[in-house]
Design a protein around this motif. Sequence first.
Motif, short mmCIF file in Angstrom:
data_model
loop_
_atom_site.label_atom_id
_atom_site.label_comp_id
_atom_site.label_asym_id
_atom_site.label_seq_id
_atom_site.Cartn_x
_atom_site.Cartn_y
_atom_site.Cartn_z
N LEU A 110 49.07 -17.85 -54.01
CA LEU A 110 48.45 -17.96 -55.27
C LEU A 110 48.88 -19.55 -55.75
O LEU A 110 47.80 -20.18 -56.89
CB LEU A 110 49.24 -17.07 -56.57
N LEU A 111 50.60 -19.95 -55.11
CA LEU A 111 50.38 -21.78 -54.83
C LEU A 111 49.48 -22.58 -54.80
O LEU A 111 48.77 -23.32 -54.77
CB LEU A 111 51.83 -22.03 -54.66
N VAL A 136 36.94 -16.76 -57.10
CA VAL A 136 36.73 -15.65 -56.37
C VAL A 136 36.39 -16.04 -54.80
O VAL A 136 36.79 -14.96 -54.22
CB VAL A 136 35.76 -14.96 -57.32
N LEU A 137 35.91 -17.11 -54.32
CA LEU A 137 35.14 -17.59 -53.56
C LEU A 137 36.30 -17.60 -52.96
O LEU A 137 36.81 -17.07 -51.44
CB LEU A 137 34.12 -18.64 -53.42
N LEU A 138 37.28 -18.44 -53.07
CA LEU A 138 38.71 -18.99 -52.46
C LEU A 138 39.61 -17.95 -52.32
O LEU A 138 40.12 -17.42 -51.16
CB LEU A 138 39.21 -20.00 -53.48
N SER A 139 38.86 -16.77 -53.50
CA SER A 139 40.15 -15.37 -52.95
C SER A 139 40.11 -14.82 -52.23
O SER A 139 40.92 -14.18 -50.60
CB SER A 139 40.28 -14.73 -54.38
N VAL A 140 38.65 -14.40 -51.68
CA VAL A 140 38.43 -13.72 -50.40
C VAL A 140 37.93 -14.88 -49.57
O VAL A 140 38.13 -13.78 -48.18
CB VAL A 140 36.64 -13.44 -50.98
N LEU A 141 38.45 -15.71 -49.24
CA LEU A 141 38.72 -15.79 -48.00
C LEU A 141 39.95 -16.08 -47.57
O LEU A 141 40.40 -16.38 -45.84
CB LEU A 141 38.95 -18.17 -48.33
N PHE A 142 41.33 -15.60 -48.36
CA PHE A 142 42.68 -14.88 -47.61
C PHE A 142 43.03 -14.02 -46.73
O PHE A 142 42.85 -13.03 -47.71
CB PHE A 142 43.96 -15.28 -48.86
#
Length: 463
Positions: A110-111, A136-142
């Motif tokens: 999250l940081l 959301v796009l960033l979140s799925v990249l994790f």
Amino acid sequence: MKSRLLQVILGLLLIADIVYSFRQHEHKPLDGDLAVITAPSAHYTTVLTEPFAAKAVLHQQSYAATNRPFCHQAMVFYYKDVYRKLAPYANDKIKFLYKFSGFFHLIIQLLIACAMLLWVFHKKQVYRTHGLAVAVLLSVLFQTHGYAGSIGIIDQSVTYTFFYAMPMAGWMLLMLPMLYDNRIGKWSVFLQVLIAVVWWMAAFVLAMSGPLIAPLGLLFGGTWMVLYLFRKTEEFHLPRSVFAIIAITGLFACSAYSMYAGSFNAENGTSVPLLFRYEKWLSGMMQYFVKDLSFLLIAIILLVNLRFFKNANRKIPAYVWLILLLCAVYLVLLPFGGYRPYRPLVIRSDVFLPVTLILFYLLLRSTLSVLSAKQYDWKYVAMLLVFAAIFTYSDKPQLTDNRCQIQQIRRLQTAEQAEAVLPKDCPLLTWDTSQDGYGLPEAAQMLYYWGITDRVKPYRYAE
């Protein structure tokens, strides 16, 4: 009304992905370095008492992790001091330990995500819908599984998260003031110097944390100083205030100090010829970018975004080309970092992390630019949806990864022998089930410290 509904859907998707990430993180096995660092073993006692690496720098004394004291101290603080405060509220100490580790993974994730979005949104008029879409796009990249072997940010090993992802999160936050250099430059010189000194302290802590920050500090600081001397900072949108001059010069000095202290690290890689390292590096580079679809998918989005820019007669900022050049230099210099058998091809997702974050930044920043300019059509939205779906599908859940290790712990809990013998099904707080005994005393000690066993129970693996 439709916009509000879309925002609610995107918000729910974001929350669901964060919860899903935690579920993945909490089921990862505990790695083989956790106990030896937090106990600590005799191998790591010196580094915990040497935050400035004085024994290494002043007396040329070699010991483990000379330029990484703050990562070690952070692990000890989290797994001893923080754990001791929270563990009494847990009924099942075993499950709590894994959730406790998973929570740290999530905090760092999250940081990094928040810092990334601050960088991406800088000087952009961000509509809520577009901002949520990018988040959301960033979140799925994790990726915890799936494409984690190439673009992973949060390592499955919590120790590696402390040593790689955590310092990178600090780096991204530390560099945020540089975005507001024009505003800071209008403050009084005294205030700029004062802030720079405080910033310098944080830079020293980061430079002495993990293997990535010192090389990045030298690369960024050295590049900035060259461009400043040739009066090219404005062309590349680089900071040039009094604060920036002091801060970046200090960052370069801290990084150089860390690199020198690191030269006395007893854990430095195997001494092999540089040519051999470059042969392995070349082989690794040829495999790294084609072993899964991640880089191809990212490249497709970037090329589509680039086409939008060209159609709109928008030029690629000069700083983007500078960033890409620095990424290339960073990768080319990797073999100078030594050779380690557990990283046989030199390049791996942990050392590739800075480049991964740059790629994510360019992907998200360019996508936000396209969305904000409203230059897209339904085909572009469909492409982003397919992209997110592929990444989500690739990151399949593996919620039984720690089951074997939990069974090992329960066997140890009920063992009555002076030295318990565990089956070789899986390692428990060690990297393997070999008979060398490395890490076993510290593992037994930490399991007792965490309140999982009723006494220090020595154990070994069956032959």
